[in-house]
Scaffold this motif. Structure first.
Motif, PDB file in Angstrom:
ATOM      1  N   TYR A 214       0.856  -1.190   0.000  1.00  0.00           N
ATOM      2  CA  TYR A 214       0.000   0.000   0.000  1.00  0.00           C
ATOM      3  C   TYR A 214       0.885   1.231   0.000  1.00  0.00           C
ATOM      4  O   TYR A 214       1.872   1.295   0.747  1.00  0.00           O
ATOM      5  CB  TYR A 214      -0.896  -0.004   1.241  1.00  0.00           C
ATOM      6  CG  TYR A 214      -1.686   1.278   1.412  1.00  0.00           C
ATOM      7  CD1 TYR A 214      -2.857   1.486   0.697  1.00  0.00           C
ATOM      8  CD2 TYR A 214      -1.248   2.278   2.276  1.00  0.00           C
ATOM      9  CE1 TYR A 214      -3.572   2.656   0.832  1.00  0.00           C
ATOM     10  CE2 TYR A 214      -1.962   3.450   2.426  1.00  0.00           C
ATOM     11  CZ  TYR A 214      -3.129   3.644   1.691  1.00  0.00           C
ATOM     12  OH  TYR A 214      -3.834   4.792   1.826  1.00  0.00           O
ATOM     13  N   GLU A 215       0.551   2.169  -0.875  1.00  0.00           N
ATOM     14  CA  GLU A 215       1.334   3.409  -0.928  1.00  0.00           C
ATOM     15  C   GLU A 215       0.679   4.449  -0.035  1.00  0.00           C
ATOM     16  O   GLU A 215      -0.526   4.733  -0.162  1.00  0.00           O
ATOM     17  CB  GLU A 215       1.402   3.923  -2.366  1.00  0.00           C
ATOM     18  CG  GLU A 215       2.340   5.104  -2.505  1.00  0.00           C
ATOM     19  CD  GLU A 215       2.483   5.537  -3.961  1.00  0.00           C
ATOM     20  OE1 GLU A 215       2.130   4.754  -4.863  1.00  0.00           O
ATOM     21  OE2 GLU A 215       2.940   6.667  -4.186  1.00  0.00           O
ATOM     22  N   VAL A 216       1.489   4.978   0.877  1.00  0.00           N
ATOM     23  CA  VAL A 216       0.942   5.911   1.865  1.00  0.00           C
ATOM     24  C   VAL A 216       0.552   7.215   1.178  1.00  0.00           C
ATOM     25  O   VAL A 216       1.325   7.770   0.383  1.00  0.00           O
ATOM     26  CB  VAL A 216       1.985   6.167   2.969  1.00  0.00           C
ATOM     27  CG1 VAL A 216       1.455   7.184   3.967  1.00  0.00           C
ATOM     28  CG2 VAL A 216       2.347   4.871   3.666  1.00  0.00           C
ATOM     29  N   GLN A 217      -0.653   7.654   1.457  1.00  0.00           N
ATOM     30  CA  GLN A 217      -1.161   8.912   0.916  1.00  0.00           C
ATOM     31  C   GLN A 217      -0.984  10.011   1.961  1.00  0.00           C
ATOM     32  O   GLN A 217      -0.892   9.727   3.164  1.00  0.00           O
ATOM     33  CB  GLN A 217      -2.652   8.771   0.588  1.00  0.00           C
ATOM     34  CG  GLN A 217      -2.983   7.590  -0.291  1.00  0.00           C
ATOM     35  CD  GLN A 217      -2.365   7.704  -1.674  1.00  0.00           C
ATOM     36  OE1 GLN A 217      -2.413   8.766  -2.305  1.00  0.00           O
ATOM     37  NE2 GLN A 217      -1.727   6.619  -2.128  1.00  0.00           N
ATOM     38  N   PRO A 218      -0.935  11.268   1.526  1.00  0.00           N
ATOM     39  CA  PRO A 218      -0.846  12.351   2.494  1.00  0.00           C
ATOM     40  C   PRO A 218      -2.038  12.307   3.461  1.00  0.00           C
ATOM     41  O   PRO A 218      -3.173  12.094   3.029  1.00  0.00           O
ATOM     42  CB  PRO A 218      -0.907  13.620   1.630  1.00  0.00           C
ATOM     43  CG  PRO A 218      -0.494  13.181   0.270  1.00  0.00           C
ATOM     44  CD  PRO A 218      -0.907  11.758   0.134  1.00  0.00           C
ATOM     45  N   GLY A 219      -1.711  12.460   4.724  1.00  0.00           N
ATOM     46  CA  GLY A 219      -2.785  12.488   5.721  1.00  0.00           C
ATOM     47  C   GLY A 219      -3.165  11.117   6.253  1.00  0.00           C
ATOM     48  O   GLY A 219      -4.059  11.004   7.095  1.00  0.00           O
ATOM     49  N   ASP A 220      -2.493  10.058   5.775  1.00  0.00           N
ATOM     50  CA  ASP A 220      -2.826   8.710   6.257  1.00  0.00           C
ATOM     51  C   ASP A 220      -2.315   8.493   7.683  1.00  0.00           C
ATOM     52  O   ASP A 220      -1.296   9.065   8.087  1.00  0.00           O
ATOM     53  CB  ASP A 220      -2.174   7.666   5.352  1.00  0.00           C
ATOM     54  CG  ASP A 220      -3.105   7.226   4.236  1.00  0.00           C
ATOM     55  OD1 ASP A 220      -4.306   7.519   4.323  1.00  0.00           O
ATOM     56  OD2 ASP A 220      -2.606   6.601   3.278  1.00  0.00           O
ATOM     57  N   SER A 221      -3.011   7.661   8.399  1.00  0.00           N
ATOM     58  CA  SER A 221      -2.509   7.155   9.671  1.00  0.00           C
ATOM     59  C   SER A 221      -2.560   5.630   9.612  1.00  0.00           C
ATOM     60  O   SER A 221      -3.289   5.071   8.787  1.00  0.00           O
ATOM     61  CB  SER A 221      -3.365   7.665  10.828  1.00  0.00           C
ATOM     62  OG  SER A 221      -4.642   7.068  10.765  1.00  0.00           O
ATOM     63  N   LEU A 222      -1.782   4.976  10.462  1.00  0.00           N
ATOM     64  CA  LEU A 222      -1.786   3.514  10.464  1.00  0.00           C
ATOM     65  C   LEU A 222      -3.188   2.972  10.710  1.00  0.00           C
ATOM     66  O   LEU A 222      -3.638   2.039  10.036  1.00  0.00           O
ATOM     67  CB  LEU A 222      -0.827   2.983  11.530  1.00  0.00           C
ATOM     68  CG  LEU A 222       0.597   2.669  11.085  1.00  0.00           C
ATOM     69  CD1 LEU A 222       1.308   1.910  12.183  1.00  0.00           C
ATOM     70  CD2 LEU A 222       0.624   1.854   9.807  1.00  0.00           C
ATOM     71  N   ALA A 223      -3.857   3.581  11.680  1.00  0.00           N
ATOM     72  CA  ALA A 223      -5.213   3.118  11.993  1.00  0.00           C
ATOM     73  C   ALA A 223      -6.136   3.338  10.803  1.00  0.00           C
ATOM     74  O   ALA A 223      -6.978   2.497  10.488  1.00  0.00           O
ATOM     75  CB  ALA A 223      -5.735   3.858  13.218  1.00  0.00           C
TER      76      ALA A 223
END
Lengths: 189, 207
Positions: free
Chosen positions: B157-166
């Protein structure tokens, strides 16, 4: 016995095998010529081509009886109704679902071939116990028509697996002949 | 003393009742749900007798159905055998040696199981649970063949701006509790659970 003997018919049915494919009629047969009283006519085939729609010989394999519609009806009313016989549609599931003989069960021909590693399970479902076929179903196999190779190939595969020829029969006419006679057709289950 | 005797008598009675009920249950199941092919000997000889069952490594999908068959057959072998066939006709190792051809694929397997289910239905019998032709067996085969919807999540999964682990856990797995496993699987990337940068590729653990 022979009416119209004045026709002194010299019938010469020669099958000409031409290397061009498809061969149309059956394996190696593109056309046939008949000469009666000096008049020659040629028999060719339109529409379906061989392969795969090769016109099948009357006998699928030695020892296996070929039957017609009345025998199929008697088989359905007798062995199938009593639970000792099964009418098998050897076409692929899609064709089977579109329409089949009432009471027919779909056993696609590839599943009967020796290359299917699960064939022994399938033979068990047909009542075989290993190499003991004494409790196995009587089977009538058919395909889409007299030009459907699946039934004959399925029968030969069953023979090769040890299925007794006496328990096998070949309805060569298949669905096409059945429908041509106006007999009922049901949707595959 | 009398109490003790009564107690042990009651215990024996209950035990006997349970045994009777148990055998009645298996007998009932044996007579109704038993397909004629369901004998332990035939199943075992078939699975043992086919070369691919022996020769294939146990982790390949081809071998696993045979293992499942064997385990289920052994588990069900306690079922009484009401078949009047004498044991002398028990088949030896199956002579049907199936050479592997081009048709050995998932489609052929699925087709065979579906065909067997139809045959059993047409023959008016329901195969014993877990044995070929039964619904359970079909389900097991489907899941083993890997065509079941087991791949719910993609691999990364590619992390998007504003993502959190939860947030990712909720988005990918629908379960916020997966944020723990997600962090554990990406510890080489993440110092802390909130150490996410847009564009990082997180590997996704299996749920």
């Amino acid at each position: 016995m022979i009416k119209g003997a004045g026709l002194a018919a010299l019938t010469c049915l020669s099958a000409t095998a031409i290397a061009a494919d498809p061969t149309r009629i059956s394996s190696g047969i593109t056309s046939a010529t008949v000469a009666i009283a000096g008049e020659t006519s040629t028999i060719s085939r339109d529409g379906a081509a061989c392969p795969p729609a090769c016109i099948q010989p009357m006998i699928a394999a030695e020892g296996i009886a070929t039957i017609g519609e009345l025998e199929v009806l008697a088989f359905l009313e007798g062995a199938v109704t009593n639970g000792t016989g099964l009418l098998l549609d050897t076409r692929l599931p899609g064709a089977y679902a579109a329409g089949t003989l009432p009471g027919a069960v779909n056993v696609p021909e590839p599943t009967l071939q020796g290359s299917n590693p699960y064939r022994s399970d399938l033979l068990s479902a047909l009542g075989a116990r290993g190499s003991d076929f004494s409790g196995a179903f009587e089977l009538v196999l058919f395909a889409g028509g007299a030009d459907g190779p699946e039934a004959g190939e399925g029968l030969r595969a069953l023979l090769e697996a040890g299925y007794p020829a006496a328990r096998l029969r070949y309805y060569r006419g298949g669905l096409a002949a059945w429908q041509a006679l106006g007999l009922s057709v049901s949707a595959g289950q | 003393m009398i109490r003790m005797v009564l107690l042990s008598l009651a215990f024996l009675g209950v035990t006997a009742a349970l045994l009777v009920v148990q055998s009645g249950y298996t007998e009932r199941r044996g007579s109704e749900g038993r397909a004629p092919e369901v004998t332990r000997a035939s199943l075992l000889s078939e699975t043992v007798g086919t070369p691919e069952a022996r020769d294939t490594a146990p982790v390949t999908p081809e071998a696993m159905p045979s293992d499942v068959d064997r385990i289920v057959a052994q588990a069900l072998a306690a079922t009484p055998e009401p078949e009047p066939v004498p044991p002398t006709v028990l088949p030896e190792a199956s002579p049907v040696l199936s050479p592997r051809g081009d048709l050995d694929d998932d489609a052929l397997r699925q087709m065979t199981w579906a065909t067997m289910a139809r045959l059993n239905e047409a023959a008016g019998r329901s195969a014993a649970p877990g044995l070929p032709g039964s619904l359970l067996h079909t389900i097991v085969q489907r899941s083993l063949s890997g065509q079941a919807a087991s791949k719910v999540a993609p691999e990364t999964y590619e992390v998007q701006p504003g993502d959190s682990l939860a947030g990712i856990a909720k988005k990918i797995y629908g379960d916020i509790n997966m944020s723990g496993p997600l962090f554990a699987a990406n510890q080489q990337l993440l110092q802390r659970p909130d150490d996410l940068k847009a564009g990082q590729r997180l590997s996704l653990p299996r749920q």
